[in-house]
Design a protein around this motif. Structure first.
Motif, PDB file in Angstrom:
ATOM      1  N   ASN A  31      42.397 -11.621  11.737  1.00 31.63           N
ATOM      2  CA  ASN A  31      43.340 -12.719  11.955  1.00 31.63           C
ATOM      3  C   ASN A  31      44.142 -12.480  13.229  1.00 31.63           C
ATOM      4  O   ASN A  31      44.664 -11.384  13.455  1.00 31.63           O
ATOM      5  N   TYR A  33      47.122 -14.588  15.642  1.00 37.60           N
ATOM      6  CA  TYR A  33      48.044 -15.721  15.683  1.00 37.60           C
ATOM      7  C   TYR A  33      48.738 -15.753  17.041  1.00 37.60           C
ATOM      8  O   TYR A  33      49.065 -14.720  17.606  1.00 37.60           O
ATOM      9  N   TYR A  35      52.260 -17.451  18.700  1.00 32.78           N
ATOM     10  CA  TYR A  35      53.542 -18.085  18.438  1.00 32.78           C
ATOM     11  C   TYR A  35      54.267 -18.251  19.768  1.00 32.78           C
ATOM     12  O   TYR A  35      53.947 -17.591  20.759  1.00 32.78           O
ATOM     13  N   ARG A  37      58.380 -18.916  21.482  1.00 33.82           N
ATOM     14  CA  ARG A  37      59.807 -19.140  21.339  1.00 33.82           C
ATOM     15  C   ARG A  37      60.334 -19.678  22.656  1.00 33.82           C
ATOM     16  O   ARG A  37      60.341 -18.969  23.654  1.00 33.82           O
ATOM     17  N   GLU A  42      63.777 -21.522  17.530  1.00 35.25           N
ATOM     18  CA  GLU A  42      63.121 -20.564  16.658  1.00 35.25           C
ATOM     19  C   GLU A  42      61.706 -20.273  17.152  1.00 35.25           C
ATOM     20  O   GLU A  42      61.140 -21.010  17.968  1.00 35.25           O
ATOM     21  N   ILE A  43      61.145 -19.193  16.673  1.00 37.25           N
ATOM     22  CA  ILE A  43      59.764 -18.834  16.970  1.00 37.25           C
ATOM     23  C   ILE A  43      58.870 -19.809  16.204  1.00 37.25           C
ATOM     24  O   ILE A  43      59.000 -19.960  14.986  1.00 37.25           O
ATOM     25  N   PHE A  45      54.926 -21.368  15.374  1.00 37.51           N
ATOM     26  CA  PHE A  45      53.494 -21.122  15.286  1.00 37.51           C
ATOM     27  C   PHE A  45      52.733 -22.053  16.214  1.00 37.51           C
ATOM     28  O   PHE A  45      53.053 -23.241  16.322  1.00 37.51           O
ATOM     29  N   PHE A  91      54.276 -15.010  21.785  1.00 37.14           N
ATOM     30  CA  PHE A  91      53.979 -13.837  20.964  1.00 37.14           C
ATOM     31  C   PHE A  91      52.587 -13.964  20.368  1.00 37.14           C
ATOM     32  O   PHE A  91      52.144 -15.049  19.998  1.00 37.14           O
ATOM     33  N   SER A  95      46.561  -9.595  11.840  1.00 40.04           N
ATOM     34  CA  SER A  95      46.601  -9.066  10.480  1.00 40.04           C
ATOM     35  C   SER A  95      45.178  -8.897   9.984  1.00 40.04           C
ATOM     36  O   SER A  95      44.233  -9.494  10.518  1.00 40.04           O
ATOM     37  N   ILE A 102      50.232  -9.292   6.302  1.00 45.58           N
ATOM     38  CA  ILE A 102      51.332  -8.683   7.044  1.00 45.58           C
ATOM     39  C   ILE A 102      50.960  -8.732   8.510  1.00 45.58           C
ATOM     40  O   ILE A 102      49.959  -8.149   8.931  1.00 45.58           O
ATOM     41  N   GLN A 103      51.742  -9.445   9.281  1.00 45.24           N
ATOM     42  CA  GLN A 103      51.417  -9.672  10.682  1.00 45.24           C
ATOM     43  C   GLN A 103      52.172  -8.694  11.576  1.00 45.24           C
ATOM     44  O   GLN A 103      53.385  -8.509  11.428  1.00 45.24           O
ATOM     45  N   TYR A 104      51.422  -8.107  12.500  1.00 42.33           N
ATOM     46  CA  TYR A 104      51.983  -7.160  13.458  1.00 42.33           C
ATOM     47  C   TYR A 104      52.019  -7.838  14.822  1.00 42.33           C
ATOM     48  O   TYR A 104      51.019  -8.412  15.255  1.00 42.33           O
ATOM     49  N   PHE A 105      53.158  -7.727  15.461  1.00 40.25           N
ATOM     50  CA  PHE A 105      53.397  -8.483  16.688  1.00 40.25           C
ATOM     51  C   PHE A 105      53.280  -7.629  17.940  1.00 40.25           C
ATOM     52  O   PHE A 105      53.598  -6.431  17.934  1.00 40.25           O
ATOM     53  N   GLY A 106      52.881  -8.300  19.017  1.00 42.60           N
ATOM     54  CA  GLY A 106      52.964  -7.709  20.328  1.00 42.60           C
ATOM     55  C   GLY A 106      54.347  -7.911  20.910  1.00 42.60           C
ATOM     56  O   GLY A 106      55.217  -8.541  20.295  1.00 42.60           O
ATOM     57  N   ALA A 107      54.527  -7.368  22.101  1.00 37.64           N
ATOM     58  CA  ALA A 107      55.848  -7.424  22.743  1.00 37.64           C
ATOM     59  C   ALA A 107      56.142  -8.791  23.347  1.00 37.64           C
ATOM     60  O   ALA A 107      57.276  -9.074  23.714  1.00 37.64           O
TER      61      ALA A 107
END
Lengths: 114, 113
Positions: A31, A33, A35, A37, A42-43, A45, A91, A95, A102-107
């Motif tokens: 997965n 994603y 996003y 901002r 707000e952030i 999708f 962003f 996952s 549980i989604q892990y984000f980049g910088a």
């Protein structure tokens, strides 16, 4: 284990130009994603890939945005032509396909359109 | 109307003060709930999550959150904040039938030494 990486970290372009953002997810994460901002908001999708397939692109703002994930590994998000309102932080998150989402984000990539 | 509401946009506390950040959502059915944190210059990190079970969840760095289904709330708490907790905090929800996160507008926390 490497996390989610995004390139570039910051991009400054003029209105009407093209910009391509890249995201490398965590290895093995099906997965992916995107996003965004924009300033003061707000952030939100943008879209969701499962491997190379677009699962949900309901958040894409218009047809100036094109996302790809050829081969199901890294993904690119192209904005062509860029407009002032496209400025913001983009962003990427990834996952696994199994279990809990549980989604892990980049910088993030900070895009400034002048 | 915003679907995930964070009531405080900017909070300023002194070190050792207690923290509670509010988060409410407006979806029925089973939701998954998250708090993410973004420290200055860093990426979004998962602070804690709720999927099911005990409604009081504990996360990293001494944070906890309580899911109150009847109030559609998932408030974040920490009994004693530190200067290093200065960051922006985001509540997020995965709605039934979706996989994308829906975020609140974020709360900027500033802890003064």
């Amino acid at each position: 284990e490497a996390g989610v990486t995004q390139f570039p970290s910051h991009s400054v372009i003029e209105k009407g130009q093209t910009v391509t953002l890249r995201c490398d997810p965590i290895s093995g994460h099906d997965n992916l994603y995107w996003y965004r901002r924009v300033m003061g908001k707000e952030i939100k999708f943008l879209l969701h890939f499962v491997k190379e397939s677009k699962q949900d692109e309901s958040g894409m703002p218009n047809n100036r945005f094109l996302a790809e994930r050829t081969g199901g590994t890294y993904s690119t998000l192209k904005v062509q032509p860029a407009e002032l309102e496209d400025s913001g932080v983009y962003f990427c998150a990834s996952s696994t396909r199994q279990g809990k989402n549980i989604q892990y984000f980049g910088a993030g990539t900070r895009l400034s359109v002048l | 109307a915003q679907s995930v509401s964070q009531h405080n946009h900017h909070v300023i506390l002194s070190e050792a003060a207690s923290l509670e950040l509010g988060c409410n959502y407006s979806y029925g059915g089973t939701v998954n709930l998250f708090w993410y944190v973004q420290y200055p210059g860093q990426h979004l990190q998962l602070l804690l999550k709720y999927f099911s079970g005990d409604p009081l969840v504990k996360g990293i760095k001494g944070f906890e959150a309580e899911f109150i289904k009847s109030k559609f709330s998932f408030n974040l708490r920490k009994p004693s904040v530190q200067w290093s907790d200065t960051a922006e905090y985001f509540c997020a929800v995965i709605r039934p039938g979706r996989r994308a996160l829906t975020f609140g507008s974020g709360t900027r926390l500033q802890v003064q030494p």
